[in-house]
Design a protein around this motif. Structure first.
Motif, PDB file in Angstrom:
ATOM      1  N   MET A   1       2.185 -53.635 -68.361  1.00 28.87           N
ATOM      2  CA  MET A   1       2.820 -52.525 -69.052  1.00 28.87           C
ATOM      3  C   MET A   1       3.906 -51.940 -68.166  1.00 28.87           C
ATOM      4  SD  MET A   1       2.792 -50.667 -71.822  1.00 28.87           S
ATOM      5  CE  MET A   1       3.398 -49.091 -72.400  1.00 28.87           C
ATOM      6  N   ALA A   2       5.159 -51.993 -68.646  1.00 24.42           N
ATOM      7  CA  ALA A   2       6.267 -51.457 -67.866  1.00 24.42           C
ATOM      8  C   ALA A   2       6.239 -49.934 -67.891  1.00 24.42           C
ATOM      9  CB  ALA A   2       7.590 -51.967 -68.428  1.00 24.42           C
ATOM     10  N   VAL A   3       6.686 -49.333 -66.802  1.00 23.01           N
ATOM     11  CA  VAL A   3       6.743 -47.867 -66.706  1.00 23.01           C
ATOM     12  C   VAL A   3       8.100 -47.469 -66.129  1.00 23.01           C
ATOM     13  CG1 VAL A   3       4.258 -47.560 -66.440  1.00 23.01           C
ATOM     14  CG2 VAL A   3       5.687 -47.927 -64.414  1.00 23.01           C
ATOM     15  N   PRO A   4       8.625 -46.295 -66.529  1.00 23.19           N
ATOM     16  CA  PRO A   4       9.902 -45.835 -65.956  1.00 23.19           C
ATOM     17  C   PRO A   4       9.707 -45.364 -64.527  1.00 23.19           C
ATOM     18  CG  PRO A   4       8.997 -44.172 -67.426  1.00 23.19           C
ATOM     19  CD  PRO A   4       8.101 -45.377 -67.542  1.00 23.19           C
ATOM     20  N   VAL A   5      10.712 -45.591 -63.705  1.00 26.35           N
ATOM     21  CA  VAL A   5      10.601 -45.205 -62.301  1.00 26.35           C
ATOM     22  C   VAL A   5      11.721 -44.258 -61.868  1.00 26.35           C
ATOM     23  CG1 VAL A   5       9.338 -47.284 -61.632  1.00 26.35           C
ATOM     24  CG2 VAL A   5      11.847 -47.299 -61.605  1.00 26.35           C
TER      25      VAL A   5
ATOM     26  N   ILE B   1      14.989 -50.552 -67.217  1.00 26.44           N
ATOM     27  CA  ILE B   1      15.303 -51.423 -68.339  1.00 26.44           C
ATOM     28  C   ILE B   1      14.062 -52.107 -68.932  1.00 26.44           C
ATOM     29  CG2 ILE B   1      16.522 -53.539 -68.995  1.00 26.44           C
ATOM     30  CD1 ILE B   1      18.850 -52.659 -67.277  1.00 26.44           C
ATOM     31  N   PRO B   2      13.125 -52.635 -68.126  1.00 24.12           N
ATOM     32  CA  PRO B   2      11.926 -53.230 -68.738  1.00 24.12           C
ATOM     33  C   PRO B   2      11.163 -52.254 -69.629  1.00 24.12           C
ATOM     34  CG  PRO B   2      12.087 -53.889 -66.438  1.00 24.12           C
ATOM     35  CD  PRO B   2      13.147 -52.858 -66.659  1.00 24.12           C
TER      36      PRO B   2
ATOM     37  N   LEU C   1      13.197 -51.734 -72.919  1.00 27.32           N
ATOM     38  CA  LEU C   1      13.075 -52.882 -73.821  1.00 27.32           C
ATOM     39  C   LEU C   1      11.681 -52.976 -74.431  1.00 27.32           C
ATOM     40  CD1 LEU C   1      15.108 -55.578 -71.838  1.00 27.32           C
ATOM     41  CD2 LEU C   1      15.874 -54.129 -73.728  1.00 27.32           C
ATOM     42  N   GLN C   2      10.668 -52.647 -73.644  1.00 28.15           N
ATOM     43  CA  GLN C   2       9.305 -52.702 -74.179  1.00 28.15           C
ATOM     44  C   GLN C   2       9.084 -51.615 -75.231  1.00 28.15           C
ATOM     45  OE1 GLN C   2       6.060 -51.950 -71.394  1.00 28.15           O
ATOM     46  NE2 GLN C   2       4.784 -53.463 -72.454  1.00 28.15           N
ATOM     47  N   LEU C   3       9.603 -50.426 -74.963  1.00 30.52           N
ATOM     48  CA  LEU C   3       9.484 -49.343 -75.937  1.00 30.52           C
ATOM     49  C   LEU C   3      10.242 -49.692 -77.220  1.00 30.52           C
ATOM     50  CD1 LEU C   3       8.318 -46.514 -76.359  1.00 30.52           C
ATOM     51  CD2 LEU C   3      10.421 -45.566 -75.403  1.00 30.52           C
ATOM     52  N   THR C   4      11.410 -50.319 -77.073  1.00 29.49           N
ATOM     53  CA  THR C   4      12.174 -50.758 -78.244  1.00 29.49           C
ATOM     54  C   THR C   4      11.405 -51.801 -79.038  1.00 29.49           C
ATOM     55  OG1 THR C   4      14.244 -50.346 -77.047  1.00 29.49           O
ATOM     56  CG2 THR C   4      14.361 -51.749 -78.999  1.00 29.49           C
ATOM     57  N   PHE C   5      10.700 -52.676 -78.356  1.00 30.18           N
ATOM     58  CA  PHE C   5       9.892 -53.714 -79.015  1.00 30.18           C
ATOM     59  C   PHE C   5       8.845 -53.090 -79.941  1.00 30.18           C
ATOM     60  CE2 PHE C   5       5.796 -55.992 -78.768  1.00 30.18           C
ATOM     61  CZ  PHE C   5       6.124 -57.162 -79.431  1.00 30.18           C
ATOM     62  N   PHE C   6       8.124 -52.106 -79.445  1.00 30.28           N
ATOM     63  CA  PHE C   6       7.098 -51.461 -80.260  1.00 30.28           C
ATOM     64  C   PHE C   6       7.714 -50.620 -81.385  1.00 30.28           C
ATOM     65  CE2 PHE C   6       4.605 -52.083 -76.286  1.00 30.28           C
ATOM     66  CZ  PHE C   6       3.584 -52.852 -76.829  1.00 30.28           C
ATOM     67  N   MET C   7       8.857 -50.016 -81.124  1.00 26.61           N
ATOM     68  CA  MET C   7       9.517 -49.216 -82.156  1.00 26.61           C
ATOM     69  C   MET C   7       9.994 -50.089 -83.317  1.00 26.61           C
ATOM     70  SD  MET C   7      11.710 -46.485 -79.899  1.00 26.61           S
ATOM     71  CE  MET C   7      12.480 -45.739 -81.332  1.00 26.61           C
ATOM     72  N   GLN C   8      10.423 -51.314 -83.022  1.00 28.14           N
ATOM     73  CA  GLN C   8      10.866 -52.215 -84.085  1.00 28.14           C
ATOM     74  C   GLN C   8       9.719 -52.554 -85.029  1.00 28.14           C
ATOM     75  OE1 GLN C   8      14.282 -54.515 -81.391  1.00 28.14           O
ATOM     76  NE2 GLN C   8      12.347 -55.505 -81.879  1.00 28.14           N
TER      77      GLN C   8
ATOM     78  N   GLY D   1       8.410 -61.791 -72.926  1.00 33.45           N
ATOM     79  CA  GLY D   1       9.763 -62.143 -72.498  1.00 33.45           C
ATOM     80  C   GLY D   1      10.821 -61.195 -73.051  1.00 33.45           C
ATOM     81  N   GLN D   2      10.479 -60.444 -74.098  1.00 32.20           N
ATOM     82  CA  GLN D   2      11.442 -59.504 -74.666  1.00 32.20           C
ATOM     83  C   GLN D   2      11.763 -58.358 -73.720  1.00 32.20           C
ATOM     84  OE1 GLN D   2      11.535 -58.477 -78.808  1.00 32.20           O
ATOM     85  NE2 GLN D   2       9.864 -59.870 -79.304  1.00 32.20           N
ATOM     86  N   TRP D   3      10.860 -58.056 -72.786  1.00 39.14           N
ATOM     87  CA  TRP D   3      11.166 -56.984 -71.820  1.00 39.14           C
ATOM     88  C   TRP D   3      11.135 -57.458 -70.361  1.00 39.14           C
ATOM     89  CZ3 TRP D   3       6.846 -56.884 -75.050  1.00 39.14           C
ATOM     90  CH2 TRP D   3       5.601 -57.045 -74.468  1.00 39.14           C
ATOM     91  N   THR D   4      10.593 -58.664 -70.132  1.00 37.80           N
ATOM     92  CA  THR D   4      10.599 -59.180 -68.758  1.00 37.80           C
ATOM     93  C   THR D   4      11.784 -60.108 -68.499  1.00 37.80           C
ATOM     94  OG1 THR D   4       9.195 -61.069 -69.347  1.00 37.80           O
ATOM     95  CG2 THR D   4       8.087 -59.028 -68.652  1.00 37.80           C
TER      96      THR D   4
END
Length: 367
Positions: free
Chosen positions: A1-5, A88-89, A92-99, A157-160
């Motif tokens: 799970m990506a997190v903002p830093v 960015i990861p 992109l991951q948050l965008t993936f779930f929002m879609q 791969g959509q966020w990594t």
């Protein structure tokens, strides 16, 4: 799970965009509350209501996601703030779930409108067309859910950035375009039936305006196509995503509002009746006619509608949209007047097919 830093102060125009969507979400919640209250006071909830109730928390969830984007570099130029690349990861991951939420929400909203058509329009065309559209809607939702989820192999791969991915931008653009086309088709479905109703032109315009509110969603989709095409995913995603994120949240919540406003018509009708003093006229009539009309009058006076009363069901179900509703056409005529002929005083020039016409004849005699 990506997190903002890396976190940055929220930019001024980003705050404005959040405020605008906050107002939109508030309007949605008010409209849904009024809709549910009206339906519970009437015949009860239907499939169209349940589908909107499913979509509403998803719309609120997307608004929450907009808040998550705000402090992690939304609107900041990545070239000037290269440290934001670490976020960015997560973006992109948050965008993936929002879609995924976006597709489910829009499918639920469209299905709600089509189920509403099935409930209130009894014409064979509307029944058949609505069912066909529901089938295509289900196929559309399944296709784009699969596209959003399995665009990359592996999915992460959509966020990594690892693995093999399909063309992301054409997929999103086609999603927005087909969604807008679907809105236009659904808006156009009832227009022929509405303009065939035996009612005043002003009423037809009012009903048409309610169903045409989806034009706002189409306009929003057009702007979104423009802005998402300018998002630089590889070079400046943080600096170019602000307006796209704003429209991403605005469009589905606007869709919920647009499909809920027509359902508020019964509430508006009751309010207009009370403001014009019609309720007092009903009470006066009931007092002088007596009998079985006293009970409905009492129901109206205490503000609650009896769902088992056919008259009230007509009000709350909007059965006046149905073309097969039985109507009475009174006529008054006189016999034996000066010309020795019969005159129709109030008889309409044309009585619709399958309608019931009542003719009252008055015989005038001289002593």
């Amino acid at each position: 799970m990506a997190v903002p830093v890396v976190f940055k102060p929220v930019l001024g125009y980003v705050k404005v965009e959040i405020i605008v969507n906050a107002v939109m979400v508030l309007l949605v919640l008010v409209a849904i509350a009024l809709r549910v209250a009206g339906r519970l006071n009437g015949p009860g909830l239907g499939w169209d209501d349940y589908l909107v109730l499913l979509a509403t928390p998803l719309g609120v969830g997307m608004f929450v996601c907009q808040g998550l984007f705000a402090p992690i570099g939304n609107g900041y130029n990545l070239m000037e703030y290269p440290e934001l690349a670490a976020n960015i990861p997560f973006i992109l991951q948050l965008t993936f779930f929002m879609q995924i939420i976006y597709v489910i929400l829009l499918a639920a909203v469209k299905a709600s409108m089509l189920n509403f058509f099935l409930r209130v329009f009894a014409t064979p065309f509307m029944q058949k067309a609505s069912k066909i559209c529901l089938v295509f809607l289900a196929l559309w939702a399944i296709a784009y859910l699969c596209s959003c989820i399995f665009l990359c192999n592996p999915i992460s791969g959509q966020w990594t950035g690892e693995g093999k991915c399909g063309a992301y931008m054409p997929m999103i653009q086609s999603l927005i375009v087909t969604n807008a086309v679907g809105d236009v088709i659904i808006m156009a479905l009832p227009m022929k039936t509405i303009w065939s109703l035996q009612t005043r032109t002003t009423d037809k315009i009012g009903i048409t305006s309610c169903f045409a509110l989806g034009i706002a969603c189409v306009i929003c989709a057009i702007f979104r196509i423009y802005y998402i095409s300018n998002v630089a995913l590889s070079s400046n995603v943080t600096g170019t995503m602000s307006t796209t994120i704003f429209l991403f949240i605005l469009e589905p919540n606007l869709a919920i509002l647009c499909v809920s406003i027509p359902m508020l018509r019964p509430l508006y009708s009751r309010y207009r009746e009370r403001t014009r003093g019609a309720s007092k006229l009903h009470e006066y009539t009931d007092e002088h006619t007596g009998g079985s009309r006293n009970k409905p009058s009492a129901q109206r006076s205490n503000g609650r509608i009896n769902p088992n009363d056919p008259d009230n069901i007509t009000t709350w179900e909007m059965d006046d949209y149905r073309q097969d509703t039985t109507k009475f056409y009174p006529a008054v005529s006189t016999d034996g007047d000066e010309s020795g002929s019969e005159k129709n005083l109030t008889n309409p020039s044309h009585v619709p097919k399958n309608a019931i016409a009542i003719e009252t004849k008055w015989e005038v005699t001289r002593d």
